[in-house]
Write a protein that holds these residues in place. Structure first.
Motif, short mmCIF file in Angstrom:
data_model
loop_
_atom_site.label_atom_id
_atom_site.label_comp_id
_atom_site.label_asym_id
_atom_site.label_seq_id
_atom_site.Cartn_x
_atom_site.Cartn_y
_atom_site.Cartn_z
N ALA A 236 0.84 -1.21 0.00
CA ALA A 236 0.00 0.00 0.00
C ALA A 236 0.87 1.25 0.00
N ALA A 237 2.12 1.13 0.45
CA ALA A 237 3.03 2.28 0.51
C ALA A 237 4.07 2.23 -0.62
N ALA A 238 3.73 1.55 -1.71
CA ALA A 238 4.72 1.29 -2.77
C ALA A 238 5.35 2.56 -3.35
N TYR A 239 4.65 3.69 -3.27
CA TYR A 239 5.22 4.92 -3.85
C TYR A 239 5.78 5.85 -2.77
N ILE A 240 5.89 5.33 -1.55
CA ILE A 240 6.47 6.13 -0.47
C ILE A 240 7.91 5.68 -0.25
N THR A 241 8.85 6.56 -0.52
CA THR A 241 10.25 6.28 -0.19
C THR A 241 10.97 7.58 0.08
N GLY A 242 11.95 7.53 0.99
CA GLY A 242 12.71 8.73 1.34
C GLY A 242 12.00 9.61 2.37
N THR A 243 10.84 9.15 2.84
CA THR A 243 10.02 9.94 3.75
C THR A 243 10.10 9.39 5.16
N THR A 244 10.23 10.26 6.15
CA THR A 244 10.07 9.83 7.55
C THR A 244 8.72 10.34 8.03
N LEU A 245 7.85 9.41 8.35
CA LEU A 245 6.50 9.76 8.79
C LEU A 245 6.52 10.07 10.29
N VAL A 246 6.08 11.26 10.63
CA VAL A 246 6.01 11.64 12.04
C VAL A 246 4.62 11.26 12.57
N MET A 247 4.59 10.44 13.63
CA MET A 247 3.29 10.13 14.27
C MET A 247 3.40 10.49 15.75
N ASP A 248 3.17 11.77 16.01
CA ASP A 248 3.40 12.27 17.38
C ASP A 248 2.20 13.04 17.92
N GLY A 249 1.03 12.87 17.27
CA GLY A 249 -0.15 13.57 17.78
C GLY A 249 0.04 15.08 17.82
N ALA A 250 0.82 15.60 16.88
CA ALA A 250 1.08 17.05 16.76
C ALA A 250 1.90 17.61 17.92
N SER A 251 2.49 16.74 18.74
CA SER A 251 3.17 17.26 19.93
C SER A 251 4.46 18.01 19.60
N ALA A 252 5.06 17.72 18.45
CA ALA A 252 6.32 18.40 18.13
C ALA A 252 6.15 19.60 17.22
N MET A 253 4.91 19.94 16.90
CA MET A 253 4.74 21.16 16.11
C MET A 253 5.26 22.32 16.94
N PRO A 254 5.89 23.30 16.30
CA PRO A 254 6.48 24.38 17.09
C PRO A 254 5.48 24.97 18.07
N LEU A 255 5.87 24.97 19.32
CA LEU A 255 5.09 25.59 20.40
C LEU A 255 3.73 24.95 20.64
#
Ligand code: HXC
Ligand code: NAP
Length: 267
Positions: A236-255
């Motif tokens: 299902a992710a065959a066209y995804i490469t070179g990407t790091t997916l962030v799954m942090d519940g938006a906690s690392a968005m600035p501020l």
């Protein structure tokens, strides 16, 4: 419970570094549940045997091969044992990591090097030594990162630098190895409840304040991370490469945490 069809990884073989515990064992469990055969690689054979036995009674479809990812001879032997046991490698999960809280001014050069070596050099070592097998299977590498890679974090200069190096490897290996049919993806979770990482990084007295600052008001779980890993290594992710997916519940968005706290009492 999974939303994916049971057999989407049937016939595939996944080698998972750091797979004897925590998040990586959760990923191993999910990949196994979807049909993959599993090789777990970390330092403690005893821990690996227990984990492999739980994944596959009698260790028929899951085995553990002890190696330190910093030791390329031992790692090569573990890869060779995987191929002799299961015939191929389709998925490499680079999850082995070391971490502890320490101020940069109190970090010895060897302490910094240890974490860089396990996380960043270990990721390159396993990727490079699996390259021929992954090229033969047109496989996928999943690098486990963390939000410290891009979010300045006190007491975390060493894993932050190591995970940033891993994210860069995700991009560069993806570029170089795409013509061979190898995808390289990353997954950067926020805090994952009930794990060694959280035990080491979050003093219990700060937990309540931390939860209040998270937009979703909770950490993520091993199962949630494992389901995203299933997706990323699947077709299902065959066209995804070179990407790091962030799954942090938006906690690392600035501020995000600061703004959340400032506005949560507003109408
Ligand atoms: C300061 C420390 C330290 C600490 C070790 N060192 N712990 N320095 N504060 N708390 C120093 C040692 O003094 C030594 O430096 C150097 O680090 C190497 O230590 P060793 O014990 O010899 O290393 P080693 O046996 O290779 O163990 C590696 C380790 C250890 C990282 C230090 O904690 C480990 O094995 N961890 C694996 C499990 C783990 O960390 N899981 C959490 C992953 S979670 P000197 O100068 O004295 O020789 C995770 C969290 C989320 O990564 C994501 C964040 C990015
Ligand atoms: P964990 O259970 O301690 O997992 C780390 C694994 O790496 C262990 O199984 C350990 O096994 C292995 N390992 C350590 N040093 C090794 C080495 N030199 N060679 C081979 N294997 C080695 O911790 P976790 O919290 O689940 O973390 C798993 C992954 O998720 C890590 O990559 C971590 O950075 C990442 N992550 C965690 C969180 C979190 O909240 N916990 C958040 C973001 C990202 P041995 O000690 O037996 O070798």
């Amino acid at each position: 419970m999974s939303i994916f069809r049971d057999d989407i990884l049937a016939g595939r073989v996944a080698l998972i570094t750091g797979g004897g515990s925590g998040i990586n064992l959760g990923i191993a469990t999910a990949l196994r549940a979807h049909g993959a055969k599993i090789a777990l690689v970390s330092r403690s054979q005893e821990r690996l045997d227990a984990a492999a036995g739980a994944l596959s009674p009698g260790q028929v479809d899951a085995r553990g091969f002890a190696a330190d990812v910093r030791d390329t001879d031992a790692l090569q032997a573990a890869i060779d044992q995987t191929v002799s046991a299961f015939g191929r490698i389709d998925v490499l999960v680079n999850g082995a990591a070391g971490n502890f809280l320490a101020p940069a001014a109190g970090l010895s050069p060897n302490a910094f090097r240890s974490v860089m070596d396990i996380d960043a050099r270990g990721t390159f070592n396993a990727s490079r030594l699996c390259f021929e097998h992954l090229a033969a299977s047109r496989g996928v590498i999943l690098n486990i990162s963390a939000t410290q890679a891009f979010m300045p974090t006190p007491l975390q200069a060493h894993p932050g630098a190591a995970k940033a190096a891993i994210d860069k490897l995700t991009q560069d290996l993806a570029l170089e190895w795409a013509p061979m049919g190898i995808r390289v993806v990353g997954l950067a979770p926020g805090g994952v409840e009930g794990t060694e990482g959280m035990e080491r990084l979050l003093p219990p007295e700060l937990e309540e304040e931390m939860l209040a600052a998270l937009p979703l008001r909770r950490f993520t779980t091993v199962d949630e991370v494992a389901q995203v890993a299933v997706f990323l290594v699947s077709d299902a992710a065959a066209y995804i490469t070179g990407t790091t997916l962030v799954m942090d519940g938006a906690s690392a968005m600035p501020l995000s945490g600061v703004l959340w706290r400032a506005t949560r009492s507003a109408p």
